[in-house]
Design a protein around this motif. Structure first.
Motif, PDB file in Angstrom:
ATOM      1  N   PHE A   1      45.047  47.138  10.628  1.00 48.25           N
ATOM      2  CA  PHE A   1      43.894  47.429  11.480  1.00 48.25           C
ATOM      3  C   PHE A   1      44.313  47.181  12.929  1.00 48.25           C
ATOM      4  N   LEU A   2      44.213  48.217  13.750  1.00 49.11           N
ATOM      5  CA  LEU A   2      44.623  48.130  15.141  1.00 49.11           C
ATOM      6  C   LEU A   2      43.390  48.215  16.028  1.00 49.11           C
ATOM      7  N   SER A   3      43.100  47.136  16.762  1.00 45.94           N
ATOM      8  CA  SER A   3      41.963  47.118  17.674  1.00 45.94           C
ATOM      9  C   SER A   3      42.371  47.774  18.987  1.00 45.94           C
ATOM     10  N   VAL A   4      42.008  49.045  19.144  1.00 47.11           N
ATOM     11  CA  VAL A   4      42.317  49.763  20.376  1.00 47.11           C
ATOM     12  C   VAL A   4      41.579  49.129  21.553  1.00 47.11           C
ATOM     13  N   TYR A   5      40.369  48.655  21.305  1.00 47.40           N
ATOM     14  CA  TYR A   5      39.578  48.003  22.354  1.00 47.40           C
ATOM     15  C   TYR A   5      40.352  46.822  22.941  1.00 47.40           C
ATOM     16  N   ASN A   6      40.906  45.968  22.085  1.00 47.67           N
ATOM     17  CA  ASN A   6      41.667  44.808  22.570  1.00 47.67           C
ATOM     18  C   ASN A   6      43.000  45.225  23.173  1.00 47.67           C
ATOM     19  N   LEU A   7      43.627  46.244  22.595  1.00 47.49           N
ATOM     20  CA  LEU A   7      44.895  46.748  23.134  1.00 47.49           C
ATOM     21  C   LEU A   7      44.712  47.226  24.569  1.00 47.49           C
ATOM     22  N   HIS A   8      43.628  47.967  24.823  1.00 46.49           N
ATOM     23  CA  HIS A   8      43.375  48.519  26.154  1.00 46.49           C
ATOM     24  C   HIS A   8      42.974  47.459  27.170  1.00 46.49           C
ATOM     25  N   ARG A   9      42.607  46.287  26.712  1.00 43.92           N
ATOM     26  CA  ARG A   9      42.208  45.217  27.628  1.00 43.92           C
ATOM     27  C   ARG A   9      43.193  44.041  27.593  1.00 43.92           C
ATOM     28  N   SER A  10      44.351  44.264  27.033  1.00 44.00           N
ATOM     29  CA  SER A  10      45.328  43.193  26.909  1.00 44.00           C
ATOM     30  C   SER A  10      46.068  42.962  28.225  1.00 44.00           C
ATOM     31  N   PRO A  11      46.108  41.731  28.716  1.00 49.49           N
ATOM     32  CA  PRO A  11      46.875  41.430  29.935  1.00 49.49           C
ATOM     33  C   PRO A  11      48.378  41.597  29.736  1.00 49.49           C
ATOM     34  N   TYR A  12      48.813  41.744  28.494  1.00 49.99           N
ATOM     35  CA  TYR A  12      50.222  41.980  28.203  1.00 49.99           C
ATOM     36  C   TYR A  12      50.671  43.335  28.761  1.00 49.99           C
ATOM     37  N   PHE A  13      49.736  44.305  28.774  1.00 46.96           N
ATOM     38  CA  PHE A  13      50.056  45.659  29.227  1.00 46.96           C
ATOM     39  C   PHE A  13      49.381  46.043  30.544  1.00 46.96           C
ATOM     40  N   TRP A  14      48.229  45.432  30.831  1.00 46.68           N
ATOM     41  CA  TRP A  14      47.413  45.904  31.948  1.00 46.68           C
ATOM     42  C   TRP A  14      47.136  44.780  32.950  1.00 46.68           C
ATOM     43  N   ASP A  15      47.305  45.078  34.233  1.00 48.90           N
ATOM     44  CA  ASP A  15      46.906  44.139  35.284  1.00 48.90           C
ATOM     45  C   ASP A  15      45.395  44.222  35.463  1.00 48.90           C
ATOM     46  N   ARG A  16      44.741  43.066  35.617  1.00 45.76           N
ATOM     47  CA  ARG A  16      43.280  43.023  35.764  1.00 45.76           C
ATOM     48  C   ARG A  16      42.614  43.931  34.736  1.00 45.76           C
ATOM     49  N   PRO A  17      42.838  43.679  33.457  1.00 47.85           N
ATOM     50  CA  PRO A  17      42.464  44.627  32.398  1.00 47.85           C
ATOM     51  C   PRO A  17      40.982  44.911  32.277  1.00 47.85           C
ATOM     52  N   HIS A  18      40.117  44.019  32.771  1.00 46.83           N
ATOM     53  CA  HIS A  18      38.673  44.235  32.636  1.00 46.83           C
ATOM     54  C   HIS A  18      38.073  44.941  33.850  1.00 46.83           C
ATOM     55  N   ASP A  19      38.901  45.211  34.854  1.00 42.90           N
ATOM     56  CA  ASP A  19      38.414  45.891  36.058  1.00 42.90           C
ATOM     57  C   ASP A  19      38.507  47.402  35.894  1.00 42.90           C
ATOM     58  N   PHE A  20      37.566  48.112  36.528  1.00 42.95           N
ATOM     59  CA  PHE A  20      37.556  49.568  36.503  1.00 42.95           C
ATOM     60  C   PHE A  20      38.400  50.075  37.661  1.00 42.95           C
ATOM     61  N   GLU A  21      39.632  50.499  37.366  1.00 41.72           N
ATOM     62  CA  GLU A  21      40.577  50.918  38.392  1.00 41.72           C
ATOM     63  C   GLU A  21      41.268  52.217  37.961  1.00 41.72           C
ATOM     64  N   PRO A  22      40.671  53.370  38.222  1.00 38.86           N
ATOM     65  CA  PRO A  22      41.306  54.638  37.843  1.00 38.86           C
ATOM     66  C   PRO A  22      42.688  54.815  38.461  1.00 38.86           C
ATOM     67  N   GLU A  23      42.892  54.208  39.638  1.00 41.90           N
ATOM     68  CA  GLU A  23      44.165  54.365  40.344  1.00 41.90           C
ATOM     69  C   GLU A  23      45.342  53.762  39.582  1.00 41.90           C
ATOM     70  N   ARG A  24      45.082  52.886  38.628  1.00 39.50           N
ATOM     71  CA  ARG A  24      46.174  52.216  37.901  1.00 39.50           C
ATOM     72  C   ARG A  24      47.081  53.227  37.189  1.00 39.50           C
ATOM     73  N   PHE A  25      46.526  54.380  36.803  1.00 40.68           N
ATOM     74  CA  PHE A  25      47.301  55.356  36.046  1.00 40.68           C
ATOM     75  C   PHE A  25      48.242  56.177  36.921  1.00 40.68           C
ATOM     76  N   GLN A  26      48.184  55.980  38.221  1.00 40.63           N
ATOM     77  CA  GLN A  26      49.096  56.670  39.135  1.00 40.63           C
ATOM     78  C   GLN A  26      50.339  55.847  39.438  1.00 40.63           C
ATOM     79  N   VAL A  27      50.361  54.600  38.986  1.00 40.37           N
ATOM     80  CA  VAL A  27      51.432  53.678  39.368  1.00 40.37           C
ATOM     81  C   VAL A  27      52.287  53.328  38.146  1.00 40.37           C
TER      82      VAL A  27
END
Length: 221
Positions: free
Chosen positions: A86-112
């Motif tokens: 069972f893979l929790s995509v919700y937790n994966l997308h908010r994991s600090p292991y992969f994402w800086d400030r994971p709970h913030d709404f930052e569309p610009e993150r995908f450009q970097v």
């Protein structure tokens, strides 16, 4: 998607400015969607925070070893054949292991681009891995971004869903300013096969002036 945008009025105005510049009073087309870069990233970031589906289930066909991951076992985890994962995509997308400030709404993150920085089993985030892609995908993110799954079993309609969301959002924001009634906490979420609202999303719509350009002169309609 609307909730996270309405909590970020500066980003909302930035999206509307892009829509006014690209569309003016016209309806979206495939060519204009390609120019609505910031709006597309808003759709992507909303799906990072609220993925559909929030949970994926897979069964291993052969034995394997998964990377230890965030604060995990450096030797990884042995997975026998026939194991249900069972893979929790919700937790994966908010994991600090992969994402800086994971709970913030930052569309610009995908450009970097983002280096893996020795994160075990992850190759980092690199848009050049999928040249020409309109929307970030599992290849660009090395499977850290899975709003529609990934690999040969991913949702066959993912690109249609991305573009459909972009068109709908563009046409809404082209004509209206949107204000949330109540607070974000009033919008209760229910999780099943997808994430949806318990009692709907109540908003106030106010028709806006649309800025367009004609003969190099700005016009307000």
């Amino acid at each position: 998607m609307l909730v996270v945008k309405m909590q970020n009025p500066t980003k909302l105005k930035k999206a509307q400015a892009e829509i006014d510049l690209v569309l003016g009073l016209e309806r979206p087309s495939f060519e204009s969607i390609k120019k609505l870069e910031y709006l597309r990233l808003i759709v992507v970031e909303a799906l990072r925070l609220y993925p559909q589906p929030p949970l994926l289930i897979r069964r291993t066909l052969k034995a394997d070893v998964l990377p230890g991951g965030y604060q995990g076992d450096r030797d990884g985890y042995a997975i026998p054949a026939g194991t249900d994962i069972f893979l929790s995509v919700y937790n994966l997308h908010r994991s600090p292991y992969f994402w800086d400030r994971p709970h913030d709404f930052e569309p610009e993150r995908f450009q970097v681009p983002k280096e893996s920085n020795d994160r075990q089993g992850w190759a980092g985030f690199d848009p050049s891995r999928s040249p020409g892609a309109l929307y970030p995908n599992e290849i660009i993110s090395d499977f850290a971004f899975l709003p529609f799954g990934g690999g040969p079993r991913k949702c066959v309609g993912d690109q249609f869903a991305f573009m459909e969301s972009t068109v709908a959002l563009a046409m809404l924001l082209q004509k209206f300013d949107v204000e949330l009634k109540g607070s974000p906490e009033d919008v209760e979420l229910v999780t099943g096969a997808t994430i949806h609202t318990k009692n709907g999303l109540w908003c106030k719509l106010r028709r806006r002036e649309v800025r367009c350009f004609s003969n190099e002169k700005e016009m307000i309609v």
